[in-house]
Write a protein that holds these residues in place. Structure first.
Motif, PDB file in Angstrom:
ATOM      1  N   ARG A  25       0.814  -1.221   0.000  1.00 52.23           N
ATOM      2  CA  ARG A  25       0.000   0.000   0.000  1.00 52.23           C
ATOM      3  C   ARG A  25       0.846   1.267   0.000  1.00 52.23           C
ATOM      4  NH1 ARG A  25      -4.178  -2.211   4.535  1.00 52.23           N
ATOM      5  NH2 ARG A  25      -5.181  -3.733   3.180  1.00 52.23           N
ATOM      6  N   LEU A  26       2.140   1.111   0.182  1.00 47.39           N
ATOM      7  CA  LEU A  26       3.029   2.265   0.253  1.00 47.39           C
ATOM      8  C   LEU A  26       3.500   2.682  -1.134  1.00 47.39           C
ATOM      9  CD1 LEU A  26       5.211   1.074   3.265  1.00 47.39           C
ATOM     10  CD2 LEU A  26       3.314   2.704   3.325  1.00 47.39           C
ATOM     11  N   GLY A  27       3.975   3.914  -1.234  1.00 45.89           N
ATOM     12  CA  GLY A  27       4.537   4.412  -2.485  1.00 45.89           C
ATOM     13  C   GLY A  27       5.930   3.839  -2.719  1.00 45.89           C
ATOM     14  N   LEU A  28       6.469   4.078  -3.920  1.00 47.61           N
ATOM     15  CA  LEU A  28       7.779   3.542  -4.278  1.00 47.61           C
ATOM     16  C   LEU A  28       8.884   4.056  -3.364  1.00 47.61           C
ATOM     17  CD1 LEU A  28       7.638   3.655  -8.176  1.00 47.61           C
ATOM     18  CD2 LEU A  28       7.499   1.653  -6.688  1.00 47.61           C
ATOM     19  N   ARG A  29       8.830   5.329  -3.025  1.00 47.13           N
ATOM     20  CA  ARG A  29       9.866   5.905  -2.157  1.00 47.13           C
ATOM     21  C   ARG A  29       9.809   5.284  -0.764  1.00 47.13           C
ATOM     22  NH1 ARG A  29      13.259  10.395  -1.455  1.00 47.13           N
ATOM     23  NH2 ARG A  29      13.306  11.133   0.690  1.00 47.13           N
ATOM     24  N   ALA A  30       8.631   5.132  -0.200  1.00 48.34           N
ATOM     25  CA  ALA A  30       8.488   4.531   1.132  1.00 48.34           C
ATOM     26  C   ALA A  30       8.966   3.074   1.117  1.00 48.34           C
ATOM     27  CB  ALA A  30       7.039   4.610   1.600  1.00 48.34           C
ATOM     28  N   ARG A  31       8.649   2.359   0.052  1.00 45.07           N
ATOM     29  CA  ARG A  31       9.132   0.978  -0.073  1.00 45.07           C
ATOM     30  C   ARG A  31      10.660   0.942  -0.134  1.00 45.07           C
ATOM     31  NH1 ARG A  31       5.376  -1.858  -4.670  1.00 45.07           N
ATOM     32  NH2 ARG A  31       3.364  -1.398  -3.708  1.00 45.07           N
ATOM     33  N   ALA A  32      11.236   1.863  -0.899  1.00 48.28           N
ATOM     34  CA  ALA A  32      12.693   1.900  -1.021  1.00 48.28           C
ATOM     35  C   ALA A  32      13.344   2.241   0.319  1.00 48.28           C
ATOM     36  CB  ALA A  32      13.110   2.905  -2.095  1.00 48.28           C
ATOM     37  N   VAL A  33      12.727   3.126   1.095  1.00 50.48           N
ATOM     38  CA  VAL A  33      13.264   3.478   2.415  1.00 50.48           C
ATOM     39  C   VAL A  33      13.212   2.255   3.340  1.00 50.48           C
ATOM     40  CG1 VAL A  33      12.844   4.868   4.493  1.00 50.48           C
ATOM     41  CG2 VAL A  33      12.789   5.948   2.236  1.00 50.48           C
ATOM     42  N   ILE A  34      12.092   1.551   3.335  1.00 48.58           N
ATOM     43  CA  ILE A  34      11.963   0.336   4.159  1.00 48.58           C
ATOM     44  C   ILE A  34      12.975  -0.713   3.718  1.00 48.58           C
ATOM     45  CG2 ILE A  34      10.458  -1.634   4.649  1.00 48.58           C
ATOM     46  CD1 ILE A  34       8.105   0.392   4.624  1.00 48.58           C
ATOM     47  N   VAL A  61      24.488  -5.390   0.907  1.00 47.40           N
ATOM     48  CA  VAL A  61      25.152  -4.172   0.409  1.00 47.40           C
ATOM     49  C   VAL A  61      24.624  -3.828  -0.982  1.00 47.40           C
ATOM     50  CG1 VAL A  61      27.377  -3.252  -0.385  1.00 47.40           C
ATOM     51  CG2 VAL A  61      27.213  -4.398   1.830  1.00 47.40           C
ATOM     52  N   SER A  62      24.503  -4.824  -1.829  1.00 44.21           N
ATOM     53  CA  SER A  62      23.971  -4.608  -3.173  1.00 44.21           C
ATOM     54  C   SER A  62      22.544  -4.061  -3.113  1.00 44.21           C
ATOM     55  CB  SER A  62      24.012  -5.916  -3.962  1.00 44.21           C
ATOM     56  OG  SER A  62      23.405  -5.759  -5.216  1.00 44.21           O
ATOM     57  N   GLN A  63      21.728  -4.667  -2.262  1.00 43.97           N
ATOM     58  CA  GLN A  63      20.336  -4.224  -2.124  1.00 43.97           C
ATOM     59  C   GLN A  63      20.267  -2.808  -1.566  1.00 43.97           C
ATOM     60  OE1 GLN A  63      17.789  -6.262  -3.161  1.00 43.97           O
ATOM     61  NE2 GLN A  63      16.508  -4.458  -2.925  1.00 43.97           N
ATOM     62  N   ALA A  64      21.135  -2.497  -0.619  1.00 42.92           N
ATOM     63  CA  ALA A  64      21.147  -1.142  -0.044  1.00 42.92           C
ATOM     64  C   ALA A  64      21.502  -0.109  -1.105  1.00 42.92           C
ATOM     65  CB  ALA A  64      22.126  -1.075   1.125  1.00 42.92           C
ATOM     66  N   MET A  65      22.487  -0.434  -1.959  1.00 46.08           N
ATOM     67  CA  MET A  65      22.871   0.505  -3.025  1.00 46.08           C
ATOM     68  C   MET A  65      21.724   0.704  -4.012  1.00 46.08           C
ATOM     69  SD  MET A  65      26.913  -0.376  -3.704  1.00 46.08           S
ATOM     70  CE  MET A  65      26.516  -1.712  -4.769  1.00 46.08           C
ATOM     71  N   ILE A  66      21.035  -0.360  -4.351  1.00 54.16           N
ATOM     72  CA  ILE A  66      19.899  -0.266  -5.269  1.00 54.16           C
ATOM     73  C   ILE A  66      18.814   0.616  -4.665  1.00 54.16           C
ATOM     74  CG2 ILE A  66      17.980  -1.584  -6.272  1.00 54.16           C
ATOM     75  CD1 ILE A  66      20.044  -3.918  -6.582  1.00 54.16           C
ATOM     76  N   ASN A  67      18.488   0.388  -3.396  1.00 54.17           N
ATOM     77  CA  ASN A  67      17.436   1.166  -2.750  1.00 54.17           C
ATOM     78  C   ASN A  67      17.843   2.617  -2.548  1.00 54.17           C
ATOM     79  OD1 ASN A  67      16.851  -1.803  -0.991  1.00 54.17           O
ATOM     80  ND2 ASN A  67      15.429  -0.935  -2.465  1.00 54.17           N
ATOM     81  N   TYR A  68      19.102   2.863  -2.256  1.00 52.56           N
ATOM     82  CA  TYR A  68      19.587   4.234  -2.124  1.00 52.56           C
ATOM     83  C   TYR A  68      19.422   4.976  -3.453  1.00 52.56           C
ATOM     84  CZ  TYR A  68      22.711   8.173  -1.446  1.00 52.56           C
ATOM     85  OH  TYR A  68      23.238   9.432  -1.372  1.00 52.56           O
ATOM     86  N   ARG A  69      19.791   4.321  -4.539  1.00 53.71           N
ATOM     87  CA  ARG A  69      19.621   4.958  -5.859  1.00 53.71           C
ATOM     88  C   ARG A  69      18.145   5.179  -6.169  1.00 53.71           C
ATOM     89  NH1 ARG A  69      23.871   1.559  -7.172  1.00 53.71           N
ATOM     90  NH2 ARG A  69      22.483   0.071  -8.166  1.00 53.71           N
ATOM     91  N   GLN A  70      17.284   4.262  -5.742  1.00 58.59           N
ATOM     92  CA  GLN A  70      15.849   4.455  -5.963  1.00 58.59           C
ATOM     93  C   GLN A  70      15.333   5.665  -5.205  1.00 58.59           C
ATOM     94  OE1 GLN A  70      13.927   0.754  -4.937  1.00 58.59           O
ATOM     95  NE2 GLN A  70      12.889   0.722  -6.896  1.00 58.59           N
ATOM     96  N   ILE A  71      15.773   5.807  -3.963  1.00 59.67           N
ATOM     97  CA  ILE A  71      15.344   6.958  -3.155  1.00 59.67           C
ATOM     98  C   ILE A  71      15.815   8.255  -3.802  1.00 59.67           C
ATOM     99  CG2 ILE A  71      15.673   8.127  -0.937  1.00 59.67           C
ATOM    100  CD1 ILE A  71      15.838   5.259   0.309  1.00 59.67           C
ATOM    101  N   ARG A  72      17.057   8.266  -4.260  1.00 52.74           N
ATOM    102  CA  ARG A  72      17.581   9.455  -4.936  1.00 52.74           C
ATOM    103  C   ARG A  72      16.809   9.744  -6.225  1.00 52.74           C
ATOM    104  NH1 ARG A  72      23.038  11.420  -3.954  1.00 52.74           N
ATOM    105  NH2 ARG A  72      22.966  11.934  -6.160  1.00 52.74           N
ATOM    106  N   ALA A  73      16.454   8.704  -6.961  1.00 49.07           N
ATOM    107  CA  ALA A  73      15.700   8.884  -8.205  1.00 49.07           C
ATOM    108  C   ALA A  73      14.312   9.459  -7.909  1.00 49.07           C
ATOM    109  CB  ALA A  73      15.589   7.571  -8.959  1.00 49.07           C
ATOM    110  N   GLU A  74      13.699   8.991  -6.837  1.00 44.89           N
ATOM    111  CA  GLU A  74      12.377   9.495  -6.453  1.00 44.89           C
ATOM    112  C   GLU A  74      12.449  10.949  -5.985  1.00 44.89           C
ATOM    113  OE1 GLU A  74       9.257   7.993  -6.557  1.00 44.89           O
ATOM    114  OE2 GLU A  74      10.271   6.445  -7.718  1.00 44.89           O
TER     115      GLU A  74
END
Length: 189
Positions: free
Chosen positions: A87-96, A157-170
């Motif tokens: 139910r969360l947005g893409l940014r909230a999912r990436a933060v979690i 570490v790989s997943q954290a980098m992916i999610n960090y880039r997603q947060i930055r993209a959002e």
């Protein structure tokens, strides 16, 4: 997760390491099925068995679990509480997901740190099976503990980098095209 050429090279290398370990876990799974089947046939058809073959069964579980957990995390096979997450947005999912990846990296590093003396002690003793006819070199089996959690650390570490880039993209910061490069898939997909 699916890898593509738009994924950064470092992510591809980390993903390849985890995927190779996943193949190792799959081969161990196949070997386990063959060993169990062979033990059953020997026991019921020929009325014989081997302590070493019985020990080999549970020795094969170690690489399956310890090398397979990073592979499961990489490909979305892990357990997640989706009734809130979806139910969360893409940014909230990436933060979690970023928070979860950081916690997983800390857990992986801690388990590596605490398991190394345990494995070193086993190697120094030349630990083997206490049972007559059992398998020698039990320390090799125990060595999968830091290896497995090392793989989990690599994937975190790989997943954290992916999610960090997603947060930055959002946030509108230019970065790699994460949504097209690495589609997210959950355990329920």
């Amino acid at each position: 997760m699916t890898t593509t050429r738009t994924e950064p090279p470092f992510d591809r290398v980390l993903g390849l390491i985890v995927d190779i370990a996943g193949w190792g876990a799959a081969i161990s799974g196949l070997a386990l099925v063959l060993v169990v089947g062979g033990n059953v046939l020997l026991r019921y058809l020929l009325n014989s068995g081997s302590v070493a073959m019985q020990e080999l069964e549970w020795h094969l579980v170690s690489p399956i679990a310890l090398m397979g957990m990073a592979y499961g995390m990489r490909h979305g096979g892990h357990v997640r509480v989706d009734f809130l997450y979806e139910r969360l947005g893409l940014r909230a999912r990436a933060v979690i997901d970023l928070f979860s990846a950081v916690l997983m990296a800390i857990l992986g590093a801690a388990l590596i740190w605490f398991s190394i003396p345990y494995v070193e002690q086993s190697i120094m003793m030349g630990e083997g099976s206490p049972d007559p006819g059992g398998l020698p070199y039990r320390f090799l089996l125990k060595a999968f503990i830091p290896v497995g959690f090392g793989l989990l650390l690599v994937q975190a570490v790989s997943q954290a980098m992916i999610n960090y880039r997603q947060i930055r993209a959002e946030s509108g910061v230019p970065t790699y095209e994460t949504s097209a490069a690495i589609p997210q898939s959950g355990a329920g997909d």
